[in-house]
Design an enzyme around this catalytic site. Structure first.
Site, short mmCIF file in Angstrom:
data_model
loop_
_atom_site.label_atom_id
_atom_site.label_comp_id
_atom_site.label_asym_id
_atom_site.label_seq_id
_atom_site.Cartn_x
_atom_site.Cartn_y
_atom_site.Cartn_z
CB ALA A 79 -0.92 0.00 1.22
CG ASP A 80 2.65 5.12 -1.46
OD1 ASP A 80 3.60 4.99 -0.66
OD2 ASP A 80 2.41 6.18 -2.07
CB THR A 81 -0.94 6.72 2.59
OG1 THR A 81 -1.57 5.47 2.89
CG2 THR A 81 -1.88 7.85 3.00
#
Length: 199
Positions: A79-81
């Site tokens: 994931a990446d935010t």
């Protein structure tokens, strides 16, 4: 059991919350050292394209590491935010001064928090994107400095963690609370079920 291609303690907590058994795919140096993941913003790239590209690169890089290390094949989650404000991509602060500047820019305004989640097995990958809107109340310089001095702003997209002391800055959210934390559980569960992981 799945692999988690992240060192984020928040993502670990969230997976435990929904009883997903995982093994962190740790990096040899202990710190993030992903030569194969380019987190620089590419020319003309918007926040939506950026966060999805980086999450996918983390997943592909993680699958490569499984092979290189001769680890048992399993599903992998990455994931990446990132944040978007006025078309600008706001990532993690470089230092305390940068963190203060970011928080000043968010003060009294709304911004978007984008978290892309990818699940892959080496043969195929699937991705979902969570987009949430967060509105900060007006912040004064003293409380910004105090918050940054607490250490909580470090290593967080947008220089804040909604699950910590920064909760008192937030007037309103629209979207996914867990997405703002860094792993939207609705999207994560849907992806895992798509790959046959029982929840």
């Amino acid at each position: 059991m799945i692999y988690l291609a992240s060192n984020s303690p928040r993502r670990r907590e969230l997976l435990k919350q929904i009883h997903v058994r995982f093994e962190p795919l740790l990096f040899r140096t202990g710190a993030r050292a992903d030569a194969d993941v380019n987190e620089d913003v590419l020319p003309g790239e918007d926040a939506f394209s950026y966060v999805q590209r980086v999450a996918m690169a983390k997943a592909v890089g993680g699958i490569k590491r499984i092979s290189w290390r001769s680890l048992p094949p399993r599903l992998l989650l990455a994931a990446d935010t990132t944040l978007e404000l006025d078309g600008a991509i706001i990532g993690k602060p470089d230092n305390a001064e940068h963190a203060e500047d970011i928080l000043r820019s968010l003060s009294g305004r709304s911004h978007q928090v984008l978290t892309a989640v990818v699940v892959g097995d080496g043969q195929r990958y699937a991705q979902r994107l969570s987009v949430s809107e967060v509105r900060f109340r007006a912040l004064d310089d003293q409380e910004i400095r105090r918050y940054v001095a607490s250490g909580e702003a470090a290593d967080k997209a947008g220089a804040y963690g909604i699950q910590g002391r920064a909760a008192v800055f937030i007037e309103e959210i629209r979207g996914s609370y867990t997405g703002i934390m860094g792993l939207p559980l609705f999207e994560t569960a849907a992806l895992l079920q798509e790959f046959g992981y029982p929840l």
